[in-house]
Design a protein around this motif. Sequence first.
Motif: not given
Length: 218
Positions: A27-31, A35-42, A202-203
């Motif tokens: 999905m890419g680097k966290p920074d 927000n939604i991509f980051l939360l989904n990644m976690y 879903f993922a």
Amino acid sequence: MKLNDPKKIEDMLNDCHRDLSFVAVSMGKPDSLSNIFLLNMYLFKALDNEILLWLKNLDNGSIVTLASRNIFELYLILIEVNQNEHSMKRFFAQLGNDRDELNDAFMNKCEAVGYELSDNDKNIIQEELDKSPFENIETHCFRMRYLAKTHGYQEDYDFFYKLSSKLIHPSAYKVLGVVDASPQYEVVAMTGYHFISKATDFAVDFYNKNVVLAKHNT
């Protein structure tokens, strides 16, 4: 479908682990993420961690039950934060509240047993307490019963919280009446796998619709 064949369980869980771990790291680097991509990644990583816990303890009914219930809760959170932007912000905001409570408990325990924290340790803890990515957002945890009812999983919620409480906690039934080979654990495993399968779908769908499509359009 019977899931009491350890090899069958292991193969299915490994398939989910493969897909979830791939999506999370792709999905890419966290920074660089929204927000939604980051939360989904976690959330994808958290789901994968539960799979790994399960895979390491295929013959331990208590851990299978715990992992299955955690997977169910993570799936509820996953669909809630993706359908409701305010809930997404709330989940981020809960991080600060969780840190406050954990750090307060840690410092109180250190004080109670006479363990002195250095000024540097106190400063690090206080620095974390002061960080909050979302201000003016309620920080109380989601109520899983409410999420389950909202998204049509009340029956599954009742199943997990009535059955798993007897199989995880030291109830009389847990102590005196159940062994790891009991059929109750097979039902738990079937239900747990059902939700890890839904979460993995879903993922993969999220990845295909957002990450792959974005790369294709650039």
